[in-house]
Design a protein around this motif. Structure first.
Motif, PDB file in Angstrom:
ATOM      1  N   GLY A 240      -6.200  -1.830  -0.128  1.00  6.67           N
ATOM      2  CA  GLY A 240      -6.541  -1.625   1.202  1.00  6.67           C
ATOM      3  C   GLY A 240      -5.913  -2.272   2.393  1.00  6.67           C
ATOM      4  O   GLY A 240      -4.993  -2.914   2.969  1.00  6.67           O
ATOM      5  N   ASP A 268      -3.494  -0.939  -6.556  1.00  8.11           N
ATOM      6  CA  ASP A 268      -4.125  -0.307  -5.065  1.00  8.11           C
ATOM      7  C   ASP A 268      -3.436   1.831  -4.707  1.00  8.11           C
ATOM      8  O   ASP A 268      -2.103   1.795  -5.551  1.00  8.11           O
ATOM      9  CB  ASP A 268      -3.546  -0.665  -3.458  1.00  8.11           C
ATOM     10  CG  ASP A 268      -3.262  -0.040  -2.072  1.00  8.11           C
ATOM     11  OD1 ASP A 268      -4.252   1.063  -2.095  1.00  8.11           O
ATOM     12  OD2 ASP A 268      -3.499  -0.677  -1.354  1.00  8.11           O
ATOM     13  N   ASP A 270      -3.777   4.118  -2.712  1.00 10.39           N
ATOM     14  CA  ASP A 270      -3.273   4.925  -2.002  1.00 10.39           C
ATOM     15  C   ASP A 270      -2.651   4.229  -0.585  1.00 10.39           C
ATOM     16  O   ASP A 270      -2.041   4.008   0.662  1.00 10.39           O
ATOM     17  CB  ASP A 270      -4.988   4.657  -0.523  1.00 10.39           C
ATOM     18  CG  ASP A 270      -4.583   5.656   0.029  1.00 10.39           C
ATOM     19  OD1 ASP A 270      -4.195   6.914  -0.036  1.00 10.39           O
ATOM     20  OD2 ASP A 270      -5.289   5.539   0.786  1.00 10.39           O
ATOM     21  N   ARG A 305      -5.205  11.417   0.440  1.00  8.32           N
ATOM     22  CA  ARG A 305      -5.704  10.309   1.026  1.00  8.32           C
ATOM     23  C   ARG A 305      -6.364  10.088  -0.267  1.00  8.32           C
ATOM     24  O   ARG A 305      -7.612  10.232  -0.077  1.00  8.32           O
ATOM     25  CB  ARG A 305      -6.130  10.394   2.493  1.00  8.32           C
ATOM     26  CG  ARG A 305      -6.532   9.119   3.027  1.00  8.32           C
ATOM     27  CD  ARG A 305      -6.758   9.106   4.775  1.00  8.32           C
ATOM     28  NE  ARG A 305      -5.517   9.135   5.090  1.00  8.32           N
ATOM     29  CZ  ARG A 305      -5.106   8.075   6.242  1.00  8.32           C
ATOM     30  NH1 ARG A 305      -5.393   6.607   5.253  1.00  8.32           N
ATOM     31  NH2 ARG A 305      -3.781   8.306   7.126  1.00  8.32           N
ATOM     32  N   GLY A 306      -5.838   8.105   0.010  1.00  6.71           N
ATOM     33  CA  GLY A 306      -7.018   7.791  -1.688  1.00  6.71           C
ATOM     34  C   GLY A 306      -6.222   8.290  -2.212  1.00  6.71           C
ATOM     35  O   GLY A 306      -6.664   6.913  -3.604  1.00  6.71           O
ATOM     36  N   HIS A 307      -5.612   8.557  -2.352  1.00  7.35           N
ATOM     37  CA  HIS A 307      -4.611   8.796  -4.272  1.00  7.35           C
ATOM     38  C   HIS A 307      -3.191   9.039  -3.524  1.00  7.35           C
ATOM     39  O   HIS A 307      -2.300   9.212  -4.670  1.00  7.35           O
ATOM     40  CB  HIS A 307      -5.357   9.771  -5.169  1.00  7.35           C
ATOM     41  CG  HIS A 307      -6.416   9.748  -4.699  1.00  7.35           C
ATOM     42  ND1 HIS A 307      -7.044   9.645  -6.616  1.00  7.35           N
ATOM     43  CD2 HIS A 307      -7.509  10.909  -4.120  1.00  7.35           C
ATOM     44  CE1 HIS A 307      -8.226   9.557  -5.707  1.00  7.35           C
ATOM     45  NE2 HIS A 307      -8.747  10.667  -5.243  1.00  7.35           N
TER      46      HIS A 307
END
Length: 337
Positions: A240, A268, A270, A305-307
């Motif tokens: 993050g 992570d 993302d 987003r996030g992946h």
């Protein structure tokens, strides 16, 4: 000796007698001794061991990574010492054996290497034909988490602004020269990378001989001086923006190096590698049919987003290759200057 609580629920590791692990792994020359620790991991779903662990391999001659038949071997520098780890999928279970003073730590954290805690359930690629097909073909792809920051950061710094071939050559030279032989029955030539203190003691002329110019070696040294603080970022979860910012607080570490590190150390999901020489073009050709720059890559990945790193890994593991034309990075060899 049981080091992990026995558990029958999916995703939990359980102890395995030493002789049982030997049968499962079929490790040549394996012996049962007090330094060996075994477990069985039941992931409760598909896990492709080789594909999941591949980001740890620094080229085909990496002395810390080997594949022998169906067994993936790792030579790890753990917080408690060196360890050799042998991993093989067998049906619904994954057999794990480890040797060395770091064996207990390695076995305890091996499920994280194999994607424990990496949740793909919210990633929806059904609206994109290419990604949907890539996901269908790779149901066992997971993002690993090594739980070791400096061990992932040092080779990432080596890979800054040079070709993979140059970086991997430097990695092989320094690990073989300053690492320690992998314990147990690991394949011949496997070597555990140096500790943070051992990296710090490598003289400047050896970095030069390896092809690492003073800028990169100085960045390594700055990172090593704050190694404990960098390791504490593991408590912040799976990467993050806060983790990235703390990694980048070391002068010489930018977005690319932070991402390449957090992808492996923290798992992570993302953190696409902004600033990479190849990744934006690969993503562009796969998702839009043409090359893009970093901004274009991020725009294409925004729906996920996030992946975003998961999507990049899907593309990379799909077998897709961008057209082989265009400029290549110039190889500069500073070793004899």
């Amino acid at each position: 000796m049981s080091l992990l609580a026995s558990a029958s629920s999916p995703g939990a590791p359980e102890p395995l007698g030493a002789s049982g692990a030997s049968d499962a792994l079929g490790a040549p020359g394996a012996s049962v001794d007090a330094a060996r620790v075994d477990t069985v991991y039941r992931p409760g779903g598909a896990v492709d061991v080789a594909s999941t662990l591949r980001p740890l391999q620094r080229g085909s001659g990496d002395p810390a990574f080997a594949v022998a038949g169906s067994v993936v071997w790792l030579a790890l520098r753990t917080p408690t010492g060196p360890a050799s780890v042998a991993i093989r999928r067998s049906g619904d279970t994954i057999a794990i054996s480890s040797w060395g003073t770091g064996a207990s730590w390695a076995v305890e954290h091996a499920p994280d290497l194999l994607g424990r805690g990496d949740d793909w359930s919210d990633l929806d690629v059904s609206g994109h034909a290419f990604l949907a097909a890539a996901r269908h073909r790779q149901p066992g792809l997971r993002l690993l988490r090594t739980n070791t920051v400096v061990a992932m950061l040092v080779p990432a710094i080596m890979e800054q602004k040079v070709t993979s071939r140059q970086a991997w050559r430097a990695w092989r030279y320094l690990v073989r020269r300053y690492g320690t032989p992998a314990p147990g029955p690991a394949p011949a030539g496997m070597t555990v990378p140096p500790t943070a203190d051992e990296w710090a003691r490598i003289p400047s002329w050896e970095w030069h001989k390896a092809g690492i110019e003073p800028g990169r070696s100085a960045t390594v040294m700055r990172a090593l001086r704050v190694a404990p603080a960098l390791e504490r970022t593991l408590a912040l979860g799976r990467g993050g923006s806060v983790v990235s910012a703390r990694l980048q607080s070391v002068p010489g570490i930018g977005k690319w190096t932070a991402a390449e590190t957090a992808q492996r150390s923290h798992g992570d999901p993302d953190s696409p590698s902004v600033g990479d020489f190849h990744v934006p073009a690969l993503v562009g050709w796969a998702l839009a049919g043409g090359p893009v720059d970093d901004d274009g890559m991020l725009e294409l990945l925004e729906p996920w987003r996030g992946h975003r790193e998961r999507v990049v890994r899907l593309i990379g593991g799909s077998g897709f290759r961008k057209p082989a034309f265009g400029p290549r990075m110039t190889i500069q060899d500073h070793r004899f200057h």
